[in-house]
Design an enzyme around this catalytic site. Structure first.
Site, PDB file in Angstrom:
ATOM      1  N   HIS A  36       0.842  -1.194   0.000  1.00  0.00           N
ATOM      2  CA  HIS A  36       0.000   0.000   0.000  1.00  0.00           C
ATOM      3  C   HIS A  36       0.880   1.249   0.000  1.00  0.00           C
ATOM      4  CE1 HIS A  36      -2.831   3.080   1.266  1.00  0.00           C
ATOM      5  NE2 HIS A  36      -2.102   3.289   2.345  1.00  0.00           N
ATOM      6  N   ASP A  81       6.886  23.354 -25.006  1.00  0.00           N
ATOM      7  CA  ASP A  81       6.850  21.971 -24.531  1.00  0.00           C
ATOM      8  C   ASP A  81       7.893  21.843 -23.433  1.00  0.00           C
ATOM      9  OD1 ASP A  81       6.794  19.092 -24.277  1.00  0.00           O
ATOM     10  OD2 ASP A  81       5.987  19.011 -26.315  1.00  0.00           O
ATOM     11  N   TRP A 110       7.358  -0.491   4.008  1.00  0.00           N
ATOM     12  CA  TRP A 110       7.913   0.200   2.834  1.00  0.00           C
ATOM     13  C   TRP A 110       9.334   0.667   3.084  1.00  0.00           C
ATOM     14  CZ3 TRP A 110       9.356   5.408   1.832  1.00  0.00           C
ATOM     15  CH2 TRP A 110       9.208   6.289   2.911  1.00  0.00           C
ATOM     16  N   SER A 140      13.115   6.829 -13.452  1.00  0.00           N
ATOM     17  CA  SER A 140      12.024   7.619 -13.998  1.00  0.00           C
ATOM     18  C   SER A 140      11.948   8.990 -13.324  1.00  0.00           C
ATOM     19  CB  SER A 140      10.706   6.865 -13.820  1.00  0.00           C
ATOM     20  OG  SER A 140       9.620   7.726 -13.981  1.00  0.00           O
ATOM     21  N   SER A 141      12.004   9.029 -11.996  1.00  0.00           N
ATOM     22  CA  SER A 141      11.868  10.346 -11.353  1.00  0.00           C
ATOM     23  C   SER A 141      13.080  11.216 -11.596  1.00  0.00           C
ATOM     24  CB  SER A 141      11.638  10.281  -9.841  1.00  0.00           C
ATOM     25  OG  SER A 141      11.359   9.039  -9.404  1.00  0.00           O
ATOM     26  N   HIS A 158      13.516  11.485   4.565  1.00  0.00           N
ATOM     27  CA  HIS A 158      12.869  12.725   4.968  1.00  0.00           C
ATOM     28  C   HIS A 158      12.749  13.725   3.825  1.00  0.00           C
ATOM     29  CE1 HIS A 158      10.744  15.407   7.477  1.00  0.00           C
ATOM     30  NE2 HIS A 158      11.417  16.323   6.826  1.00  0.00           N
ATOM     31  N   GLU A 202      12.377  12.986   0.918  1.00  0.00           N
ATOM     32  CA  GLU A 202      11.317  12.381   0.120  1.00  0.00           C
ATOM     33  C   GLU A 202       9.940  12.873   0.567  1.00  0.00           C
ATOM     34  OE1 GLU A 202      10.941  10.604  -2.511  1.00  0.00           O
ATOM     35  OE2 GLU A 202       8.938   9.753  -2.318  1.00  0.00           O
ATOM     36  N   TYR A 258       9.187  15.645   1.650  1.00  0.00           N
ATOM     37  CA  TYR A 258       8.976  16.990   1.118  1.00  0.00           C
ATOM     38  C   TYR A 258       8.811  16.977  -0.393  1.00  0.00           C
ATOM     39  CZ  TYR A 258       8.970  18.803   5.656  1.00  0.00           C
ATOM     40  OH  TYR A 258       8.578  19.038   6.936  1.00  0.00           O
ATOM     41  N   SER A 290      -1.166  27.188  -3.689  1.00  0.00           N
ATOM     42  CA  SER A 290      -0.769  28.591  -3.837  1.00  0.00           C
ATOM     43  C   SER A 290      -1.288  29.176  -5.140  1.00  0.00           C
ATOM     44  CB  SER A 290       0.751  28.732  -3.789  1.00  0.00           C
ATOM     45  OG  SER A 290       1.244  28.212  -2.590  1.00  0.00           O
ATOM     46  N   HIS A 331      14.955  11.933  13.092  1.00  0.00           N
ATOM     47  CA  HIS A 331      13.733  11.968  13.903  1.00  0.00           C
ATOM     48  C   HIS A 331      12.871  10.739  13.642  1.00  0.00           C
ATOM     49  CE1 HIS A 331      11.749  14.641  10.591  1.00  0.00           C
ATOM     50  NE2 HIS A 331      11.470  13.373  10.355  1.00  0.00           N
ATOM     51  N   HIS A 332      13.221   9.956  12.609  1.00  0.00           N
ATOM     52  CA  HIS A 332      12.512   8.692  12.386  1.00  0.00           C
ATOM     53  C   HIS A 332      13.110   7.565  13.206  1.00  0.00           C
ATOM     54  CE1 HIS A 332      10.042  10.151   9.042  1.00  0.00           C
ATOM     55  NE2 HIS A 332      11.077  10.919   8.771  1.00  0.00           N
ATOM     56  N   THR A 340       7.264  26.229   7.484  1.00  0.00           N
ATOM     57  CA  THR A 340       5.951  25.667   7.180  1.00  0.00           C
ATOM     58  C   THR A 340       4.860  26.580   7.718  1.00  0.00           C
ATOM     59  OG1 THR A 340       7.004  23.525   7.506  1.00  0.00           O
ATOM     60  CG2 THR A 340       4.627  23.525   7.223  1.00  0.00           C
ATOM     61  N   LYS A 351       4.196  29.517   5.540  1.00  0.00           N
ATOM     62  CA  LYS A 351       3.324  29.223   4.394  1.00  0.00           C
ATOM     63  C   LYS A 351       1.862  29.255   4.791  1.00  0.00           C
ATOM     64  CE  LYS A 351       6.153  26.830   1.277  1.00  0.00           C
ATOM     65  NZ  LYS A 351       5.569  27.151   0.011  1.00  0.00           N
ATOM     66  N   ARG A 395       1.483   0.111  15.120  1.00  0.00           N
ATOM     67  CA  ARG A 395       1.155   0.048  13.700  1.00  0.00           C
ATOM     68  C   ARG A 395       1.671  -1.264  13.112  1.00  0.00           C
ATOM     69  NH1 ARG A 395       5.834   3.872  10.902  1.00  0.00           N
ATOM     70  NH2 ARG A 395       4.785   3.326   8.979  1.00  0.00           N
TER      71      ARG A 395
HETATM   72  C1  HEM Z   1       5.960  20.187  10.513  1.00  0.00           C
HETATM   73  C2  HEM Z   1       6.421  19.280   9.754  1.00  0.00           C
HETATM   74  C3  HEM Z   1       6.693  17.830  10.150  1.00  0.00           C
HETATM   75  C4  HEM Z   1       7.249  17.326  11.289  1.00  0.00           C
HETATM   76  C5  HEM Z   1       7.753  18.107  12.486  1.00  0.00           C
HETATM   77  C6  HEM Z   1       7.275  15.887  11.143  1.00  0.00           C
HETATM   78  C7  HEM Z   1       7.785  15.011  12.081  1.00  0.00           C
HETATM   79  C8  HEM Z   1       7.779  13.617  11.956  1.00  0.00           C
HETATM   80  C9  HEM Z   1       8.382  12.699  12.878  1.00  0.00           C
HETATM   81  C10 HEM Z   1       9.134  13.092  14.144  1.00  0.00           C
HETATM   82  C11 HEM Z   1       8.157  11.443  12.416  1.00  0.00           C
HETATM   83  C12 HEM Z   1       8.652  10.120  13.030  1.00  0.00           C
HETATM   84  C13 HEM Z   1       7.632   9.510  13.908  1.00  0.00           C
HETATM   85  C14 HEM Z   1       8.031   8.130  14.368  1.00  0.00           C
HETATM   86  O1  HEM Z   1       8.250   7.242  13.511  1.00  0.00           O
HETATM   87  O2  HEM Z   1       8.124   7.943  15.570  1.00  0.00           O
HETATM   88  C15 HEM Z   1       7.410  11.565  11.197  1.00  0.00           C
HETATM   89  C16 HEM Z   1       6.984  10.501  10.422  1.00  0.00           C
HETATM   90  C17 HEM Z   1       6.488  10.624   9.148  1.00  0.00           C
HETATM   91  N1  HEM Z   1       6.203  11.819   8.504  1.00  0.00           N
HETATM   92 FE1  HEM Z   1       6.367  13.666   9.270  1.00  0.00          FE
HETATM   93  N2  HEM Z   1       6.717  15.559   9.956  1.00  0.00           N
HETATM   94  C18 HEM Z   1       6.361  16.715   9.315  1.00  0.00           C
HETATM   95  C19 HEM Z   1       5.808  16.832   8.068  1.00  0.00           C
HETATM   96  C20 HEM Z   1       5.593  15.769   7.220  1.00  0.00           C
HETATM   97  C21 HEM Z   1       5.191  15.901   5.840  1.00  0.00           C
HETATM   98  C22 HEM Z   1       4.951  17.213   5.126  1.00  0.00           C
HETATM   99  C23 HEM Z   1       5.098  14.647   5.344  1.00  0.00           C
HETATM  100  C24 HEM Z   1       4.712  14.176   3.957  1.00  0.00           C
HETATM  101  C25 HEM Z   1       4.054  14.800   3.106  1.00  0.00           C
HETATM  102  C26 HEM Z   1       5.414  13.729   6.403  1.00  0.00           C
HETATM  103  C27 HEM Z   1       5.399  12.364   6.260  1.00  0.00           C
HETATM  104  C28 HEM Z   1       5.780  11.483   7.233  1.00  0.00           C
HETATM  105  C29 HEM Z   1       5.767  10.054   7.056  1.00  0.00           C
HETATM  106  C30 HEM Z   1       5.375   9.284   5.780  1.00  0.00           C
HETATM  107  C31 HEM Z   1       6.203   9.504   8.260  1.00  0.00           C
HETATM  108  C32 HEM Z   1       6.295   8.037   8.632  1.00  0.00           C
HETATM  109  C33 HEM Z   1       7.393   7.294   7.973  1.00  0.00           C
HETATM  110  C34 HEM Z   1       7.336   5.831   8.390  1.00  0.00           C
HETATM  111  O3  HEM Z   1       7.831   5.509   9.488  1.00  0.00           O
HETATM  112  O4  HEM Z   1       6.811   5.015   7.629  1.00  0.00           O
HETATM  113  N3  HEM Z   1       5.710  14.447   7.532  1.00  0.00           N
HETATM  114  N4  HEM Z   1       7.190  12.913  10.932  1.00  0.00           N
HETATM  115 CU   LIG Z   2      10.773  12.926   8.515  1.00  0.00          CU
END
Ligand code: HEM
Ligand SMILES: [Cu+2]
Lengths: 525, 204
Positions: A77, A106, A142, A169-170, A253, A255, A257, A268, A302-303, A328, A331, A450
């Site tokens: 997924h 183009d 993933w 591709s990307s 990370h 990614e 963004y 916008s 932070h992950h 952020t 914005k 999860r």
């Molecule tokens: C203010 C902005 C953001 C902050 C402070 C933030 C912070 C965090 C933190 C600390 C985690 C880790 C949580 C953990 O696994 O314990 C996380 C996970 C994640 N964040 Fe954010 N995030 C922000 C914005 C975003 C944005 C804009 C996206 C995507 C469009 C995003 C997508 C994700 C995803 C996909 C995960 C999980 C990844 C995984 O473990 O599979 N985050 N975020």
């Molecule tokens: Cu992150």
């Protein structure tokens, strides 16, 4: 002028018709359409997988699928949605809109463009068919963490090759975007006159070039660890599994963004049109985007707060992550200020844009909560994280694309979409989205992990609500497909401007946009 | 590529730079591997322990006023058919004193197996002050079918270890390393065959 030329041009070239037209096309609008259709298809495929997950989690215990298949579904997924729905979706918007927004005929590299797209169906055939191999598809999540992914079956190799192809591709797409924006702008279209969607895509393209190769590298290491007796991630041979996480998230990370900046660009564009005011703080918007992109390289750990980093590391990554909230916030402030005292109307694209601002902000706040290291020890790998990233990804990226689709559909097809059905879709989508994902915050705070197919009884109620919401959310997307098809087929004729005095060159060409636009570049005052 | 050569020079230059950046970043991904090791070495992160020699240990004074608890744990990773455990669960040691501890390993399979123990020390801040003069983890360990072996580690907790650390855990994970030493064995075998070839008469 430009249009007369274009029509003239068309008569002289015999275009292949039928399927060959789509296979051989180098036209940015055709390729944009292909990307968007591909994205929509993947969105549906990935959505079905999500429904398998939610069906299993409807009740505690194991009912619908066996745990191993459940793991394959969570893994697939995510891969399908990230690499199949969101990224190609934005490339589709880029193809359609970038040349029209900067007054170019183009994309700069049309043949490469054809290649970038046609790699994707092969990549995803490979990825999806891995589900049929002995032992099933990849089931490591993933993120493909070693050592679990080193132990997986042949499906992991297929996933790795598929990721290589998507990466190529990307990267090709990103090169094309950068060359187009740098070298193909109409006279007078200085960098600081470019629409924000162009800016956000330019920065996204640089992010892609910086981190997609790192992803390719890390999965290559996985591959050699699996088959060629290297030991990048195997402690027995002197490697370290934690290093996988570091390299992966160095990609991962930025990614996220990549997945959100083009969405920022789309809203916008939408908000000023329906506020009948220019975008508030254009330059700060550009700077904030660049700032976010820069900071996204120094927050990756932070992950992995819970892997056992020293205190100094935890503190550094905590504060740098919190710092990202500042640009952020800028914005969000600018979008709200654009609406402030505007003469607002609430057509479907605007409804989506406002919902994105509101719901994305909720996702940003939950991100901030996760950024607090000691709190993350509690929340990590719980449903709270799942709620967080769906608020930023579904109600950020996906809903921005839906808004963008409604916004530009009249330009693409020449017909107005059905406003009533569009609004109905918006409300169904947004209500069911919140029913699905808001309860997941509570589940996570209460400790539900999860990626586990079963749960303790006290989590039942919220899971039932979430599953009901998910099925509603899935069904309401069928309405979206219907509205799009209906709009392509016919409908009220759209004017060239479509909306009330929108800004941007794309509104100066006829609706539907002719096959060739801006063959003679416009002059931008 | 024909498409690239037809490009205007400005495009070609830019494409060249971008492609270069792509390759550079691919290389950077791999460069992170040695960088990671160097970083961990310098900072002592990651629970990686250090090595010292007995002469240095003798030269450092023993801190007679302080006792630190050292706990021992160990496990054989999946794929290694061994039993592996420390002889004692914990010891009280004085910083600066050279101490000896043992583990017991037994091969429960019916073939010779080679393994390697990977140490890790927690808390992380203690790792840099935990040094070994001798350890079974320095080399591969071979155990014949059913063989039992006592394995020794000699260590010192350096006196400058932070006051806040009262307990240190030393943990070993024992891995099967057949696939990593296979290479060496094969070359040894090849040399054998070479010998056979040069002295064909000896064998008969
Ligand atoms: C203010 C902005 C953001 C902050 C402070 C933030 C912070 C965090 C933190 C600390 C985690 C880790 C949580 C953990 O696994 O314990 C996380 C996970 C994640 N964040 Fe954010 N995030 C922000 C914005 C975003 C944005 C804009 C996206 C995507 C469009 C995003 C997508 C994700 C995803 C996909 C995960 C999980 C990844 C995984 O473990 O599979 N985050 N975020
Ligand atoms: Cu992150």
């Amino acid at each position: 002028m430009a249009t007369a030329d274009a029509a003239h041009h068309d008569e002289h070239h015999a275009h292949p018709t039928g399927i060959l037209r789509w296979i051989t096309t180098t036209n940015h609008k055709d390729i944009g359409t292909l990307y968007l259709l591909f994205s929509l298809t993947m969105f549906m495929v990935g959505g079905l997988m999500a429904l398998v997950i939610r069906a299993e989690l409807f009740q505690p215990g194991l009912q619908v699928v066996d745990p191993h298949f459940f793991n394959q579904m969570t893994t697939m997924h995510a891969l399908v949605m990230i690499f199949g729905a969101v990224m190609p979706g934005f490339v589709g918007f880029a193809n359609w809109m970038l040349p029209m927004m900067i007054g170019a005929p183009d994309m700069a590299l049309p043949r490469l463009n054809n290649w970038s797209f046609w790699i994707l169906p092969f990549a995803f055939t490979m990825l999806l068919s891995s589900l049929l191999t002995a032992g099933g598809g990849p089931a490591s999540g993933w993120t493909l963490y070693a050592p679990l992914s080193i132990q997986g079956g042949m499906s992991v190799d297929m996933t790795i090759f598929a990721i290589h192809m998507m990466g190529v591709s990307s990267i090709l797409g990103a090169i094309n975007v950068i060359v187009t924006i740098f070298n193909m702008r109409a006279p007078g279209m200085t960098l600081l006159k470019m629409p924000l969607f162009v800016w956000t895509w330019l920065i996204t393209a640089f992010l892609l070039i910086a981190v997609m190769p790192v992803l390719a590298g890390v999965v290559t290491m996985l591959l050699t660890d699996r088959h060629f007796d290297t030991a990048f991630f195997n402690p027995a041979g002197g490697g370290d599994p934690v290093m996988f996480q570091h390299i992966f998230w160095f990609f991962g990370h930025p990614e996220v963004y990549i997945l959100i900046l083009p969405a920022f660009g789309i809203i916008s564009e939408i908000i000023p049109t329906f506020s009948r005011k220019p975008l508030f703080g254009y330059t700060t918007m550009v700077l904030a985007t660049a700032g976010i992109a820069f900071l996204s390289f120094i927050v990756w750990a932070h992950h992995m707060f819970t892997v056992g980093m020293p205190l100094a590391g935890e503190l550094f990554f905590m504060y740098s992550t919190m710092l990202i909230a500042v640009p952020t916030g800028v914005k969000v402030f600018n979008w709200v200020s654009t609406m402030w005292r505007g003469s607002l109307t609430f057509e479907t694209p605007m409804l989506f844009a406002i919902a994105v601002v509101f719901l994305f902000t909720i996702g940003g706040f939950s991100g901030l909560m996760l950024a607090i290291t000691p709190a993350d020890f509690q929340y990590h790998d719980t449903y709270f994280v799942v709620a967080h990233f769906h608020y930023v990804l579904f109600s950020g990226s996906i809903m921005a694309m839906m808004g963008g689709a409604y916004y530009w559909l009249p330009k693409w097809t020449g017909h107005m979409y059905d406003e009533k059905l569009g609004k109905t879709h918006f409300w169904l989508n947004t209500i069911f989205f919140n029913i699905t994902f808001f309860p997941q915050h509570f589940l996570g705070l209460a400790g539900m992990p999860r990626r586990i197919p079963d749960y303790a009884l006290q989590f039942t109620e919220f899971n039932v609500i979430s599953s009901i919401g998910a099925f509603g959310l899935g069904l309401s997307q069928l309405l979206f497909v219907y509205v799009v098809i209906k709009c392509v087929r016919g409908g009220e004729k759209a004017s060239d401007e479509v909306w009330e005095q929108p800004r941007g060159l794309e509104w100066t060409v006829p609706s539907p946009a002719p096959y060739h636009t801006f063959e003679t570049p416009p002059r931008v005052a | 590529m024909t498409a690239a050569t037809q490009q205007p020079p400005a495009n070609r230059r830019l494409i060249f730079r971008l492609v270069l950046a792509v390759f550079a970043m691919f290389g950077f991904g791999f460069a992170l591997v040695p960088l990671y090791d160097v970083f961990c070495d310098i900072t002592g992160l990651n629970g990686k322990t250090g090595v010292t020699d007995s002469r240095t240990v003798e030269a450092t004074p023993i801190d007679k006023d302080r006792w630190v608890t050292v706990e021992f744990t160990g496990n054989a990773a999946s794929g290694l058919p061994w039993e592996f455990r420390p002889t004692v669960a914990k010891m009280e040691v004085q910083p600066g004193a050279l101490t000896r501890a043992t583990y017991i390993a037994r091969n429960t399979s019916n073939r010779t197996v080679v393994g390697r123990a990977i140490p890790s020390v927690t808390p992380g801040e203690a790792a840099a002050h935990f040094k070994k003069t001798e350890c079974f983890c320095f080399t591969e360990q071979y155990l014949d079918a059913g063989e039992t072996k006592e394995m020794t580690v000699q260590f010192v907790v350096e006196p400058d270890i932070p006051r806040s650390v009262n307990t240190i855990t030393l943990s070993y994970a024992f891995f099967n390393t057949e696939k990593f030493v296979k290479q060496k064995k094969i070359t040894a075998k090849q040399q054998d065959t070479k010998l056979e070839k040069t002295h064909p008469g000896k064998k008969s």
